[in-house]
Every structure is written in C-alpha cells, then in structure tokens.
Scaffold this motif. Sequence first.
Motif, PDB file in Angstrom:
ATOM      1  N   MET A  23       0.812  -1.216   0.000  1.00 17.55           N
ATOM      2  CA  MET A  23       0.000   0.000   0.000  1.00 17.55           C
ATOM      3  C   MET A  23       0.846   1.267   0.000  1.00 17.55           C
ATOM      4  O   MET A  23       0.305   2.361  -0.100  1.00 17.55           O
ATOM      5  N   ASN A  24       2.166   1.123   0.137  1.00 16.73           N
ATOM      6  CA  ASN A  24       3.079   2.261   0.238  1.00 16.73           C
ATOM      7  C   ASN A  24       2.668   3.189   1.380  1.00 16.73           C
ATOM      8  O   ASN A  24       2.739   4.411   1.282  1.00 16.73           O
ATOM      9  N   ALA A  25       2.227   2.566   2.480  1.00 15.37           N
ATOM     10  CA  ALA A  25       1.761   3.324   3.643  1.00 15.37           C
ATOM     11  C   ALA A  25       2.012   2.494   4.898  1.00 15.37           C
ATOM     12  O   ALA A  25       2.143   1.266   4.839  1.00 15.37           O
ATOM     13  N   SER A  26       2.089   3.188   6.026  1.00 17.33           N
ATOM     14  CA  SER A  26       2.166   2.504   7.312  1.00 17.33           C
ATOM     15  C   SER A  26       1.211   3.184   8.279  1.00 17.33           C
ATOM     16  O   SER A  26       0.833   4.345   8.098  1.00 17.33           O
ATOM     17  N   PHE A  27       0.813   2.438   9.305  1.00 16.81           N
ATOM     18  CA  PHE A  27      -0.197   2.931  10.222  1.00 16.81           C
ATOM     19  C   PHE A  27       0.204   2.619  11.658  1.00 16.81           C
ATOM     20  O   PHE A  27       0.906   1.646  11.932  1.00 16.81           O
ATOM     21  N   LYS A  28      -0.277   3.457  12.569  1.00 13.06           N
ATOM     22  CA  LYS A  28      -0.245   3.167  13.991  1.00 13.06           C
ATOM     23  C   LYS A  28      -1.663   3.331  14.505  1.00 13.06           C
ATOM     24  O   LYS A  28      -2.429   4.152  14.008  1.00 13.06           O
ATOM     25  N   GLY A  29      -1.989   2.543  15.521  1.00 13.65           N
ATOM     26  CA  GLY A  29      -3.322   2.644  16.087  1.00 13.65           C
ATOM     27  C   GLY A  29      -3.942   1.282  16.296  1.00 13.65           C
ATOM     28  O   GLY A  29      -3.373   0.252  15.930  1.00 13.65           O
ATOM     29  N   ASN A  30      -5.121   1.286  16.883  1.00 11.15           N
ATOM     30  CA  ASN A  30      -5.809   0.042  17.210  1.00 11.15           C
ATOM     31  C   ASN A  30      -7.080  -0.086  16.381  1.00 11.15           C
ATOM     32  O   ASN A  30      -7.923   0.819  16.381  1.00 11.15           O
ATOM     33  N   LEU A  31      -7.183  -1.202  15.650  1.00 10.18           N
ATOM     34  CA  LEU A  31      -8.421  -1.505  14.940  1.00 10.18           C
ATOM     35  C   LEU A  31      -9.302  -2.287  15.913  1.00 10.18           C
ATOM     36  O   LEU A  31      -9.059  -3.462  16.176  1.00 10.18           O
ATOM     37  N   GLU A  32     -10.301  -1.589  16.460  1.00 12.90           N
ATOM     38  CA  GLU A  32     -11.128  -2.219  17.494  1.00 12.90           C
ATOM     39  C   GLU A  32     -12.000  -3.330  16.927  1.00 12.90           C
ATOM     40  O   GLU A  32     -12.181  -4.375  17.547  1.00 12.90           O
ATOM     41  N   LYS A  33     -12.550  -3.095  15.732  1.00 16.06           N
ATOM     42  CA  LYS A  33     -13.377  -4.103  15.064  1.00 16.06           C
ATOM     43  C   LYS A  33     -13.137  -4.019  13.558  1.00 16.06           C
ATOM     44  O   LYS A  33     -13.156  -2.927  12.983  1.00 16.06           O
ATOM     45  N   ASP A  50      -2.782   6.858  13.291  1.00 18.24           N
ATOM     46  CA  ASP A  50      -1.796   7.744  12.683  1.00 18.24           C
ATOM     47  C   ASP A  50      -1.358   7.119  11.361  1.00 18.24           C
ATOM     48  O   ASP A  50      -1.049   5.928  11.304  1.00 18.24           O
ATOM     49  N   VAL A  51      -1.352   7.944  10.301  1.00 19.50           N
ATOM     50  CA  VAL A  51      -1.050   7.453   8.952  1.00 19.50           C
ATOM     51  C   VAL A  51       0.269   8.042   8.480  1.00 19.50           C
ATOM     52  O   VAL A  51       0.558   9.219   8.713  1.00 19.50           O
ATOM     53  N   LYS A  52       1.075   7.213   7.794  1.00 19.27           N
ATOM     54  CA  LYS A  52       2.297   7.699   7.173  1.00 19.27           C
ATOM     55  C   LYS A  52       2.335   7.200   5.735  1.00 19.27           C
ATOM     56  O   LYS A  52       2.203   5.993   5.486  1.00 19.27           O
ATOM     57  N   LEU A  53       2.497   8.130   4.787  1.00 20.01           N
ATOM     58  CA  LEU A  53       2.545   7.790   3.369  1.00 20.01           C
ATOM     59  C   LEU A  53       3.957   8.013   2.826  1.00 20.01           C
ATOM     60  O   LEU A  53       4.688   8.881   3.322  1.00 20.01           O
ATOM     61  N   TYR A  54       4.308   7.247   1.788  1.00 22.08           N
ATOM     62  CA  TYR A  54       5.670   7.291   1.250  1.00 22.08           C
ATOM     63  C   TYR A  54       5.654   7.708  -0.218  1.00 22.08           C
ATOM     64  O   TYR A  54       4.633   7.591  -0.910  1.00 22.08           O
ATOM     65  N   LYS A  55       6.791   8.195  -0.679  1.00 21.54           N
ATOM     66  CA  LYS A  55       6.906   8.654  -2.062  1.00 21.54           C
ATOM     67  C   LYS A  55       6.858   7.474  -3.020  1.00 21.54           C
ATOM     68  O   LYS A  55       7.455   6.420  -2.768  1.00 21.54           O
ATOM     69  N   LYS A  56       6.146   7.660  -4.150  1.00 21.74           N
ATOM     70  CA  LYS A  56       6.007   6.569  -5.117  1.00 21.74           C
ATOM     71  C   LYS A  56       7.345   6.199  -5.744  1.00 21.74           C
ATOM     72  O   LYS A  56       7.659   5.028  -5.921  1.00 21.74           O
ATOM     73  N   LYS A  57       8.129   7.198  -6.098  1.00 17.61           N
ATOM     74  CA  LYS A  57       9.402   6.934  -6.777  1.00 17.61           C
ATOM     75  C   LYS A  57      10.529   6.623  -5.798  1.00 17.61           C
ATOM     76  O   LYS A  57      11.543   6.039  -6.179  1.00 17.61           O
ATOM     77  N   GLU A  58      10.368   7.038  -4.551  1.00 12.45           N
ATOM     78  CA  GLU A  58      11.360   6.743  -3.514  1.00 12.45           C
ATOM     79  C   GLU A  58      10.624   6.179  -2.301  1.00 12.45           C
ATOM     80  O   GLU A  58      10.440   6.870  -1.298  1.00 12.45           O
ATOM     81  N   PRO A  59      10.198   4.911  -2.379  1.00  9.11           N
ATOM     82  CA  PRO A  59       9.303   4.354  -1.362  1.00  9.11           C
ATOM     83  C   PRO A  59       9.900   4.259   0.041  1.00  9.11           C
ATOM     84  O   PRO A  59       9.167   4.024   0.999  1.00  9.11           O
ATOM     85  N   LYS A  60      11.217   4.459   0.165  1.00  6.68           N
ATOM     86  CA  LYS A  60      11.806   4.440   1.511  1.00  6.68           C
ATOM     87  C   LYS A  60      11.653   5.790   2.213  1.00  6.68           C
ATOM     88  O   LYS A  60      11.887   5.888   3.417  1.00  6.68           O
ATOM     89  N   LYS A  61      11.290   6.819   1.446  1.00  6.55           N
ATOM     90  CA  LYS A  61      11.175   8.169   2.016  1.00  6.55           C
ATOM     91  C   LYS A  61       9.714   8.544   2.232  1.00  6.55           C
ATOM     92  O   LYS A  61       8.865   8.325   1.374  1.00  6.55           O
ATOM     93  N   GLU A  62       9.453   9.121   3.402  1.00 13.23           N
ATOM     94  CA  GLU A  62       8.102   9.571   3.709  1.00 13.23           C
ATOM     95  C   GLU A  62       7.738  10.774   2.843  1.00 13.23           C
ATOM     96  O   GLU A  62       8.549  11.684   2.623  1.00 13.23           O
ATOM     97  N   ASN A  63       6.501  10.788   2.351  1.00  9.43           N
ATOM     98  CA  ASN A  63       5.947  11.956   1.678  1.00  9.43           C
ATOM     99  C   ASN A  63       5.236  12.789   2.752  1.00  9.43           C
ATOM    100  O   ASN A  63       4.081  12.538   3.095  1.00  9.43           O
ATOM    101  N   LYS A  64       5.968  13.761   3.291  1.00  7.83           N
ATOM    102  CA  LYS A  64       5.470  14.492   4.454  1.00  7.83           C
ATOM    103  C   LYS A  64       4.221  15.299   4.144  1.00  7.83           C
ATOM    104  O   LYS A  64       3.332  15.441   4.997  1.00  7.83           O
TER     105      LYS A  64
END
Length: 382
Positions: A284-294, A318-332
């Motif tokens: 998904m080129n994304a990472s998340f923090k948080g609790n999925l209750e259901k 909390d959502v963190k998205l990354y650059k498409k061409k540089e997937p190791k770098k966050e797209n702030k």
Amino acid sequence: IDPMKKIIIVPNVTIRNGSLNIIYIQNKKAILSASNINLTVNGIVITDDILKNKIPFSYKKFDFSTDSLFYQINQFYHLQAVHLQTSNTNLKLKNWALVPEFSRSEFTQKLKTEKDIYNINGEELSINNMDFGFKDTLFYFNANKLVLDKMSANIYRNKTVADNKTKKHLYNKLLRDIKFPLNVDTLLIKNSMLVYEEEVDAQRGPGKLTFKDFNLNATGIQSGFGQNKVEDVVIDVQSQFMNESPLKVHWTFNVMDKTDGFHIKGTVFNFNIKALYPFTKDHMNASFKGNLEKVFFNFKGNDKGSAGDFALQYKDLDVKLYKKKEPKKENKFTTTVANLLVKDDSDGQTKNAKVEIEREVDKSFYNLLWKSIAQGLKKILI
C-alpha cells in the motif's frame, strides 16, 4: 502356471520386529527406512482373476505399525515420524514432520521463480473410518474424518525471486480436477500455529503473519471426479491473529462451480495495525499506527475477482505515506493531508467501504483476499 489355476488361500501373514532400508545407490542415502515393523494380513486369497488387479491379492484385514519412519518425498523434502499405525479403516502418525532438505537461502538459490518453502510438524495426524483401494484400475479414497492436532506450520516466500507467471487456480478447480474419487467428510486442524513469512528486503528481514491457537473445521471436501452435483465445501476458522487478536472466518465454495465462485466473511477484534507494517508498506506504500477495534469483511468472488463490504472501528490512528518513486522516504505533505482528513478515532462508529478487486490470475486466492482487505483499509484510512 498350473497351481495358479486353483484358489490359493492364506489365513494370515505376519512380520514381527522387522526393519526396512531402501538406499539410492548413487549417493548411498536412504529413500525409505523404518524400524520395528509389525504387520499382520488376514484372509489372503489369490486367483487368476485377482492377479490381474492393481493389488494382486485380496484380503479381509490388515494391521501395520512401524517406528522411526523416514521417507524422501523428493529433492526438496523428506517426511519423518516417530510412529505410524494403520489398518483397513484408521491411520495414526505421531510426532511427524515435513522437513526441507535445504536452508532458506539454499532453497532460494535453486529457484528460477518464487515458490514457498514449508516446514511443518505435528503431534498427531489421524484418519478415521477410511476406505481406499482400486475399483478396476481406478484408485479411490474416502474418509469420515482427518485430524491434524497440535500442528506447527511455517510458510516462507522470498519475493526477491522472479514472479511465477503461471495461472494459480482457485480451490474449486484444484479439487474439481483431481483424477480419482476423493471424499473427506470432515477436516479438523486443532490447537495449531500457522506462520506466513514474506521477505522483500533482506536487510529488513521477512514480515510475518502469525495465527496462534489455530482451529479449522472443514466439511464436504471432495474431488469432482464423476460428479455432477456436490454439497458446498464449508470452512470455519478461529484463531488469535498476530498472537493477540481474535479472528473468525467463514468460507464456502462449490467444487462443481466452473466460475470458481466463493464467499468469505470474517471478523478481527482489537488489532494493533502496526504489526502489519511490512505488508502495508510493500503493498500500500503506507504505514499505520493505532488500534483496529473491530474489522469486518464480507466478500464474494470468483476466478475474475472479488467484491463486497469492508468495515472497521478504530482508535488512535496515525497514517504515514511514502513517495512513489522513492518508497523508503516519507511523503510528508501527503502524510499531513491524510492525517488532517482522517479522524484519529472513529468514536465507536463503524466506517464502511465498498470493495471491488480484479484478480491477478498468476496470484493465489490469499493474495486476492489480502488485496480486497487492503483496498478497504485504503478507502477508509487514506
């Protein structure tokens, strides 16, 4: 020969405390070995007609047991067991294991295209009320129940190997195309552990999906051989996903459905989404923090794809998205926008999304299921 024109009857044949070793001459390694073999066969009959059969004698009953069983299945795996006991109608395999012949790195080096490596062991495998043999020249197998108890299964895939582009058939077709009559009324997997590992980056190591206290009940497993109509295969799963989140799945499909249709629905409760980082990051080129209750999903699909409903309640997101061409770098910038648009709590309300995914036919059923879930997460959380 003249004696064979008569009926030969042997009341019983017995082997006690025997041993067997079959050795491959070229490398002097065992293909099959067993110790403490005990065998009794009762009511043996041989006639000219019986000699023409696949099994050249008939019998009323047999009992067989052995210890320290070893069987070289192929160049990649061998099967071992502490004890095997079987008869006409039942089989038990104790402390058994399917063991790879190579380490993960050695196995990967031998592959031209990606393939799973399995390491499986269990306390007991049992088959109850089985009936097998040959009808004319056709093999058949029926069983009332197959039970795998206290099994531990590790499945590892290295994604740095080239993709295997051959079509991956769904389970309907795989069962439908078995070339002999097969029927297992009930399959049970009890008190088991299943771990799937997928490695994309050697430095980061494999991502893991863990299913603890895995229990599965499947009914109606059969081949399509000689069939026009069969009951649905019904599979129910209960487990602790990632060792802590209760998971329930209900899955049905019909072997004779040539569209390979299926219906799968499930729930997960109190899940820390951070545990999915390796999979959400890579797919998904994304990472998340948080609790999925259901988490709820309800998908219907076939060989072409899947569609259905996805819903969840969440907290402290909390959502963190990354650059498409540089997937190791966050797209702030997009990360900031996403966190502004998506509330960090659903406030006890269920957020819903419609999901529709086209199937990549060179990918497995589980890839289709994961992509359907991932699309639901995207629609709600990004």
